[in-house]
Design a protein around this motif. Structure first.
Motif, PDB file in Angstrom:
ATOM      1  N   GLY A 159      15.563  -5.608  -1.485  1.00 34.61           N
ATOM      2  CA  GLY A 159      14.576  -4.897  -0.661  1.00 34.61           C
ATOM      3  C   GLY A 159      13.851  -3.820  -1.449  1.00 34.61           C
ATOM      4  N   MET A 170      11.264  -5.482  -3.664  1.00 37.98           N
ATOM      5  CA  MET A 170      10.123  -5.903  -2.870  1.00 37.98           C
ATOM      6  C   MET A 170       9.228  -4.726  -2.514  1.00 37.98           C
ATOM      7  N   GLY A 171       9.856  -3.582  -2.225  1.00 36.66           N
ATOM      8  CA  GLY A 171       9.084  -2.385  -1.912  1.00 36.66           C
ATOM      9  C   GLY A 171       8.244  -1.928  -3.095  1.00 36.66           C
ATOM     10  N   ASN A 193       5.420  -4.354  -3.575  1.00 43.23           N
ATOM     11  CA  ASN A 193       4.404  -4.149  -2.533  1.00 43.23           C
ATOM     12  C   ASN A 193       3.471  -3.008  -2.891  1.00 43.23           C
ATOM     13  N   SER A 204      10.569 -11.464  -6.334  1.00 40.14           N
ATOM     14  CA  SER A 204      11.638 -10.461  -6.315  1.00 40.14           C
ATOM     15  C   SER A 204      12.982 -11.062  -6.726  1.00 40.14           C
ATOM     16  N   THR A 249       9.747  -5.908   3.778  1.00 43.88           N
ATOM     17  CA  THR A 249      10.603  -5.200   2.822  1.00 43.88           C
ATOM     18  C   THR A 249      11.738  -4.487   3.543  1.00 43.88           C
ATOM     19  N   TRP A 271      15.793  -5.217   3.275  1.00 48.35           N
ATOM     20  CA  TRP A 271      16.705  -4.107   2.918  1.00 48.35           C
ATOM     21  C   TRP A 271      17.752  -3.905   4.005  1.00 48.35           C
TER      22      TRP A 271
END
Length: 295
Positions: free
Chosen positions: A66, A69-70, A73, A53, A100, A104
């Motif tokens: 964040g 990363m989401g 994922n 990320s 995540t 965030w």
């Protein structure tokens, strides 16, 4: 009496479950702290979903870390479902999205735009120590944070490469990407971070799962056996032995305990028999008989 006993067992199980999820949250939060305060500001892409990320954010700076990363994922879990089926537990799915969320949340509560220090090396070491402890706490709860682990599982399935080697390969590729994104210096820090994380995780794992084999020779063996069974709720192995000098027959108790139970037992023994002879051996791994080493 039966209903009260059953209720007590339910309460113990419920407490253990609550404690397990508490440790899971603490572990994930520690990993998020490393990503937010150490990896992102210093551009340390030392493997894992956080490292990937960090690299991608250099190309998409308007997307919060964040958020990236989401998205990753979701992508990795879709790939996991497509190539592996449902081979990962709900705890892993929960922990990955919790990571995540924590990253965030930290970005919203306390955004960090510059490194905490001018010393890159000390920040890498401190961040890796924090993340390593967090990862071991998560693994101890039979979970993981998904991410690159899912890619490693796919590589393992289709190319017959061991999971550990597959994870290392994925992390090394991220470190290589960091060289192109941030330059040679940051890329070398990322490579060292991958190696250091492995060492740190192994160290914390050994410390947390270390048990002790305790051998006890005492005149109060009956009292000690009663304490082990009634208070520690453990079993033990009994031996008969003969002293080489005195020729007296003695009873010997051998038991394997976790560190906190060993401390309780030692205090009890010294309270009732100050002449007891005790030897202790550290055990790095114990398998079976309710010893469940998962990391």
């Amino acid at each position: 009496m039966g209903s009260f006993s059953g209720l007590g067992k339910i309460k113990i199980i419920s407490f253990e479950k609550t404690l397990s999820y508490l440790w899971l949250h603490i572990g994930v939060l520690l990993m998020a702290v490393n990503i937010h305060y150490f990896m992102a500001p210093n551009q340390f892409a030392s493997g894992g979903l956080g490292g990937l990320s960090v690299v991608l954010q250099s190309y998409f700076p308007t997307i919060p870390l964040g958020g990236l990363m989401g998205l990753l994922n979701i992508l990795f879990f879709l790939l996991g479902f497509a190539f592996l089926g449902f081979q990962f537990g709900l705890k892993t799915i929960y922990a990955s999205f919790l990571l995540t969320f924590f990253v965030w949340m930290l970005g919203r509560i306390n955004p960090v735009y510059v490194p905490l220090s001018h010393d890159l090396f000390i920040q890498l070491v401190v961040g890796t120590l924090i993340a390593g402890l967090g990862l071991v706490l998560v693994l101890k709860q039979n979970a993981s944070t998904g991410g690159m682990d899912l890619i490693a599982m796919i590589i393992n399935k289709y190319f017959a490469i061991e999971i550990g080697k597959a994870v290392l390969m994925a992390d090394c590729l991220i470190s290589l990407a960091a060289i192109f994104a941030f330059g040679m210096e940051k890329g070398l820090y990322a490579c060292f971070g991958v190696f250091l994380r492995g060492v740190v995780v192994d160290y914390f794992r050994d410390q947390l799962q270390m048990t002790k084999e305790v051998v006890i020779i005492s005149e109060k063996c009956e009292h000690i056996k009663h304490y082990i069974i009634e208070q520690l709720h453990k079993s033990a192995t009994l031996h008969s032995a003969i002293g080489a000098f005195s020729n007296d027959e003695k009873e010997v108790i051998t038991i394997v305990l976790k560190r906190q139970d060993y401390i309780k037992l030692k205090k009890f023994i010294y309270k009732i028999d100050k002449n007891a002879f005790i030897t202790v051996h550290n055990m790095n791994e114990v398998v079976g008989n309710n010893f469940n080493n998962v990391v």
